[in-house]
Design a protein around this motif. Structure first.
Motif, PDB file in Angstrom:
ATOM      1  N   ASP A  77      -9.765 -23.113  18.667  1.00 54.14           N
ATOM      2  CA  ASP A  77     -10.252 -21.852  18.081  1.00 54.14           C
ATOM      3  C   ASP A  77      -9.336 -21.358  16.972  1.00 54.14           C
ATOM      4  O   ASP A  77      -9.791 -20.765  16.001  1.00 54.14           O
ATOM      5  N   ALA A  78      -8.029 -21.554  17.153  1.00 57.02           N
ATOM      6  CA  ALA A  78      -7.084 -21.085  16.139  1.00 57.02           C
ATOM      7  C   ALA A  78      -5.780 -21.836  16.277  1.00 57.02           C
ATOM      8  O   ALA A  78      -5.341 -22.130  17.387  1.00 57.02           O
ATOM      9  N   GLY A  79      -5.179 -22.160  15.164  1.00 60.77           N
ATOM     10  CA  GLY A  79      -3.862 -22.796  15.179  1.00 60.77           C
ATOM     11  C   GLY A  79      -3.936 -24.286  15.458  1.00 60.77           C
ATOM     12  O   GLY A  79      -4.926 -24.953  15.142  1.00 60.77           O
ATOM     13  N   THR A  80      -2.890 -24.777  16.079  1.00 65.39           N
ATOM     14  CA  THR A  80      -2.745 -26.214  16.285  1.00 65.39           C
ATOM     15  C   THR A  80      -3.344 -26.629  17.623  1.00 65.39           C
ATOM     16  O   THR A  80      -2.939 -26.085  18.659  1.00 65.39           O
ATOM     17  N   PRO A  81      -4.304 -27.573  17.628  1.00 71.64           N
ATOM     18  CA  PRO A  81      -4.866 -28.032  18.897  1.00 71.64           C
ATOM     19  C   PRO A  81      -3.763 -28.577  19.800  1.00 71.64           C
ATOM     20  O   PRO A  81      -2.733 -29.074  19.313  1.00 71.64           O
ATOM     21  N   VAL A 136      -1.623 -27.084  21.522  1.00 74.74           N
ATOM     22  CA  VAL A 136      -0.486 -26.185  21.746  1.00 74.74           C
ATOM     23  C   VAL A 136      -1.061 -24.935  22.404  1.00 74.74           C
ATOM     24  O   VAL A 136      -1.725 -24.124  21.744  1.00 74.74           O
ATOM     25  N   SER A 137      -0.875 -24.815  23.729  1.00 74.18           N
ATOM     26  CA  SER A 137      -1.534 -23.756  24.516  1.00 74.18           C
ATOM     27  C   SER A 137      -3.035 -23.731  24.243  1.00 74.18           C
ATOM     28  O   SER A 137      -3.652 -22.664  24.209  1.00 74.18           O
ATOM     29  N   ASP A 138      -3.595 -24.857  23.991  1.00 77.27           N
ATOM     30  CA  ASP A 138      -5.014 -25.020  23.664  1.00 77.27           C
ATOM     31  C   ASP A 138      -5.447 -26.386  24.154  1.00 77.27           C
ATOM     32  O   ASP A 138      -4.607 -27.283  24.301  1.00 77.27           O
ATOM     33  N   PRO A 139      -6.773 -26.586  24.350  1.00 78.19           N
ATOM     34  CA  PRO A 139      -7.208 -27.929  24.731  1.00 78.19           C
ATOM     35  C   PRO A 139      -6.959 -28.937  23.608  1.00 78.19           C
ATOM     36  O   PRO A 139      -6.748 -28.541  22.457  1.00 78.19           O
ATOM     37  N   GLY A 147       4.984 -20.558  26.090  1.00 76.04           N
ATOM     38  CA  GLY A 147       3.545 -20.278  26.047  1.00 76.04           C
ATOM     39  C   GLY A 147       3.230 -19.106  26.963  1.00 76.04           C
ATOM     40  O   GLY A 147       4.027 -18.170  27.086  1.00 76.04           O
ATOM     41  N   PHE A 148       2.077 -19.168  27.631  1.00 76.85           N
ATOM     42  CA  PHE A 148       1.668 -18.045  28.491  1.00 76.85           C
ATOM     43  C   PHE A 148       2.440 -18.067  29.805  1.00 76.85           C
ATOM     44  O   PHE A 148       2.528 -19.116  30.461  1.00 76.85           O
ATOM     45  N   LEU A 149       2.960 -16.919  30.208  1.00 77.61           N
ATOM     46  CA  LEU A 149       3.601 -16.787  31.522  1.00 77.61           C
ATOM     47  C   LEU A 149       2.497 -16.690  32.575  1.00 77.61           C
ATOM     48  O   LEU A 149       1.381 -16.260  32.264  1.00 77.61           O
ATOM     49  N   PHE A 188       7.083 -16.967  23.835  1.00 76.64           N
ATOM     50  CA  PHE A 188       6.001 -16.669  24.777  1.00 76.64           C
ATOM     51  C   PHE A 188       4.737 -16.290  24.008  1.00 76.64           C
ATOM     52  O   PHE A 188       4.821 -15.649  22.961  1.00 76.64           O
ATOM     53  N   TYR A 189       3.575 -16.663  24.558  1.00 72.73           N
ATOM     54  CA  TYR A 189       2.304 -16.141  24.061  1.00 72.73           C
ATOM     55  C   TYR A 189       1.851 -15.099  25.063  1.00 72.73           C
ATOM     56  O   TYR A 189       2.069 -15.267  26.268  1.00 72.73           O
ATOM     57  N   GLU A 190       1.242 -14.022  24.586  1.00 68.26           N
ATOM     58  CA  GLU A 190       0.777 -13.006  25.537  1.00 68.26           C
ATOM     59  C   GLU A 190      -0.491 -12.323  25.057  1.00 68.26           C
ATOM     60  O   GLU A 190      -0.697 -12.145  23.850  1.00 68.26           O
ATOM     61  N   PHE A 240       8.544  -8.797  18.845  1.00 69.14           N
ATOM     62  CA  PHE A 240       7.099  -8.755  19.047  1.00 69.14           C
ATOM     63  C   PHE A 240       6.460  -9.111  17.705  1.00 69.14           C
ATOM     64  O   PHE A 240       6.623  -8.363  16.736  1.00 69.14           O
ATOM     65  N   ALA A 241       5.784 -10.246  17.661  1.00 65.36           N
ATOM     66  CA  ALA A 241       5.096 -10.659  16.436  1.00 65.36           C
ATOM     67  C   ALA A 241       3.604 -10.513  16.717  1.00 65.36           C
ATOM     68  O   ALA A 241       3.024 -11.294  17.444  1.00 65.36           O
ATOM     69  N   ARG A 242       3.030  -9.472  16.131  1.00 61.32           N
ATOM     70  CA  ARG A 242       1.671  -9.051  16.486  1.00 61.32           C
ATOM     71  C   ARG A 242       0.723  -9.286  15.308  1.00 61.32           C
ATOM     72  O   ARG A 242       1.073  -9.001  14.164  1.00 61.32           O
ATOM     73  N   GLU A 243      -0.454  -9.830  15.619  1.00 62.67           N
ATOM     74  CA  GLU A 243      -1.499  -9.976  14.593  1.00 62.67           C
ATOM     75  C   GLU A 243      -0.998 -10.717  13.336  1.00 62.67           C
ATOM     76  O   GLU A 243      -1.297 -10.306  12.203  1.00 62.67           O
ATOM     77  N   LEU A 244      -0.274 -11.790  13.569  1.00 68.15           N
ATOM     78  CA  LEU A 244       0.302 -12.543  12.449  1.00 68.15           C
ATOM     79  C   LEU A 244      -0.781 -13.000  11.473  1.00 68.15           C
ATOM     80  O   LEU A 244      -1.843 -13.471  11.905  1.00 68.15           O
ATOM     81  N   THR A 245      -0.491 -12.870  10.227  1.00 64.12           N
ATOM     82  CA  THR A 245      -1.353 -13.258   9.082  1.00 64.12           C
ATOM     83  C   THR A 245      -2.606 -12.386   8.955  1.00 64.12           C
ATOM     84  O   THR A 245      -3.469 -12.661   8.121  1.00 64.12           O
TER      85      THR A 245
HETATM   86  N1  SAM Z   1      -2.993 -23.236  19.362  1.00 62.22           N
HETATM   87  C1  SAM Z   1      -2.524 -21.938  18.959  1.00 62.22           C
HETATM   88  C2  SAM Z   1      -1.230 -22.112  18.131  1.00 62.22           C
HETATM   89  O1  SAM Z   1      -1.050 -23.149  17.521  1.00 62.22           O
HETATM   90  O2  SAM Z   1      -0.434 -21.197  18.051  1.00 62.22           O
HETATM   91  C3  SAM Z   1      -2.326 -21.005  20.137  1.00 62.22           C
HETATM   92  C4  SAM Z   1      -3.566 -20.768  20.931  1.00 62.22           C
HETATM   93  S1  SAM Z   1      -3.337 -19.729  22.311  1.00 62.22           S
HETATM   94  C5  SAM Z   1      -4.838 -19.938  23.197  1.00 62.22           C
HETATM   95  C6  SAM Z   1      -3.609 -18.147  21.662  1.00 62.22           C
HETATM   96  C7  SAM Z   1      -2.341 -17.288  21.696  1.00 62.22           C
HETATM   97  O3  SAM Z   1      -1.538 -17.578  20.564  1.00 62.22           O
HETATM   98  C8  SAM Z   1      -2.615 -15.796  21.626  1.00 62.22           C
HETATM   99  O4  SAM Z   1      -2.893 -15.248  22.910  1.00 62.22           O
HETATM  100  C9  SAM Z   1      -1.315 -15.269  21.069  1.00 62.22           C
HETATM  101  O5  SAM Z   1      -0.333 -15.209  22.073  1.00 62.22           O
HETATM  102  C10 SAM Z   1      -0.945 -16.399  20.087  1.00 62.22           C
HETATM  103  N2  SAM Z   1      -1.530 -16.101  18.772  1.00 62.22           N
HETATM  104  C11 SAM Z   1      -2.571 -16.722  18.179  1.00 62.22           C
HETATM  105  N3  SAM Z   1      -2.816 -16.173  16.981  1.00 62.22           N
HETATM  106  C12 SAM Z   1      -1.925 -15.180  16.804  1.00 62.22           C
HETATM  107  C13 SAM Z   1      -1.653 -14.246  15.769  1.00 62.22           C
HETATM  108  N4  SAM Z   1      -2.399 -14.212  14.668  1.00 62.22           N
HETATM  109  N5  SAM Z   1      -0.634 -13.384  15.916  1.00 62.22           N
HETATM  110  C14 SAM Z   1       0.134 -13.395  17.026  1.00 62.22           C
HETATM  111  N6  SAM Z   1      -0.082 -14.256  18.050  1.00 62.22           N
HETATM  112  C15 SAM Z   1      -1.085 -15.136  17.934  1.00 62.22           C
END
Ligand code: SAM
Length: 299
Positions: free
Chosen positions: A105-109, A111-114, A156-158, A181-183, A207-212
């Motif tokens: 769905d987002a980011g790198t497959p 890594v905390s993803d299938p 990753g997720f606790l 950590f992811y949260e 705390f890195a929130r809503e990156l990008t």
């Molecule tokens: N595969 C993804 C990666 O490469 O980072 C991570 C997927 S994991 C299911 C989703 C988690 O990644 C979110 O719950 C959050 O912790 C973190 N995350 C993803 N996008 C983010 C963003 N834009 N800002 C901050 N955290 C983010």
């Protein structure tokens, strides 16, 4: 604005991506943006436009993403509940000579993803896997954190259950690397409290929130102030989070800090030479180094 868009459209790198070789019978593991759609790479766009199909975590999300790129591709569901079966059908298609992209769905497959099981099965079948690097929330947060440490430990997720979370955190107490950590937003307060209870309150947390994204926020403070910061504004508890925690203080750091403390106390009462000699005697540290440091302190 128009001039800039025109110049980007004619950049040689676009042609470079198109002129490279993209072998058939290959699984392309493609990182996608973590919020800002413009973070897709040139090569990822090219591969997504080239492949026969895209294997994805959620077909609706990926359909939307591809539409943003002006692409329309057959989608194959490949999520955590069907990874093994999906791998079998993907392998059959790859063996028939197709190119297939794997995205989450987002980011790198994977890594905390299938994705990891599919990659494993495809490699085990003797087929080629080609990664296309891109956004990862963990690395993005680390890059802007200002935490100085050559090592990081990805957690990753606790666990969501308090007892298991506490056990995991206790096991991490002596980790010297920066912890990642992811949260989820509905657990961020609990997470901050658990981190503050498990680690020294003086350790730095980020705390890195809503990156990008539009409401991106990166806040750093000691763990002792984390809960207070989150509580001060309800918006701070919203969105996606990466939480970084400074690694355990190392023995040598603690020893250096203690020697410095003793040296300062003694320097207030004694001449430099004597203060350094006594500090060396008390701490076992080198006298010459302490003497140099004492001279520095004295200016
Ligand atoms: N595969 C993804 C990666 O490469 O980072 C991570 C997927 S994991 C299911 C989703 C988690 O990644 C979110 O719950 C959050 O912790 C973190 N995350 C993803 N996008 C983010 C963003 N834009 N800002 C901050 N955290 C983010």
């Amino acid at each position: 604005m128009t001039d800039q868009a025109t110049s980007i459209a004619t950049l040689p790198v676009l042609g470079e991506a198109a002129n490279q070789t993209y072998p058939i019978a290959t699984l392309y593991v493609v990182a996608t943006p973590i919020g800002n759609v413009a973070d897709i790479s040139v090569r990822a766009l090219h591969v997504l436009s080239l492949v026969n199909a895209v294997a994805c975590e959620d077909t609706r999300n990926t359909a939307q993403l591809l539409t943003r790129f002006g692409l329309n591709k057959p989608l194959i569901a490949a999520h955590q509940h069907n990874e093994r079966e999906a791998a079998e059908s993907l392998i059959a298609r790859l063996q028939a000579g197709e190119r297939i992209a794997l995205v989450s769905d987002a980011g790198t497959p994977a890594v905390s993803d299938p994705g990891a099981r599919i990659v494993d099965a495809v490699r085990a079948a003797g087929l080629r896997v080609m990664p296309l690097p891109g956004a990862s929330a963990a690395v993005t947060a680390l890059s802007a954190s200002g935490l100085v440490n050559d090592q990081f430990h990805f957690v990753g997720f606790l666990p969501s259950k308090a007892k298991q979370r506490e056990t995991t955190l206790q096991q991490l107490r002596t980790v010297a690397a920066t912890m990642v950590f992811y949260e989820a937003p509905h657990r961020i307060v609990e997470c901050a409290e658990a981190l503050a209870a498990a680690f020294e309150p003086t350790r730095q947390v980020v705390f890195a929130r809503e990156l990008t994204k539009l409401f991106e926020e990166i806040h750093r403070c000691p763990l002792s102030e984390a809960a207070q910061w989150l509580a001060a504004d309800a918006h701070r508890q919203k969105g996606e989070f990466v939480v970084l925690v400074e690694g355990a203080p190392q023995a040598s750091d603690a020893e250096d800090a203690e020697a410095e403390r003793i040296l300062n106390i003694l320097l207030a009462e004694l001449p430099v030479k004597q203060a350094a000699a006594l500090t060396a005697q008390i701490t076992g540290k080198k006298k010459n180094a302490l003497y140099d440091r004492a001279l520095q302190i004295k200016g």
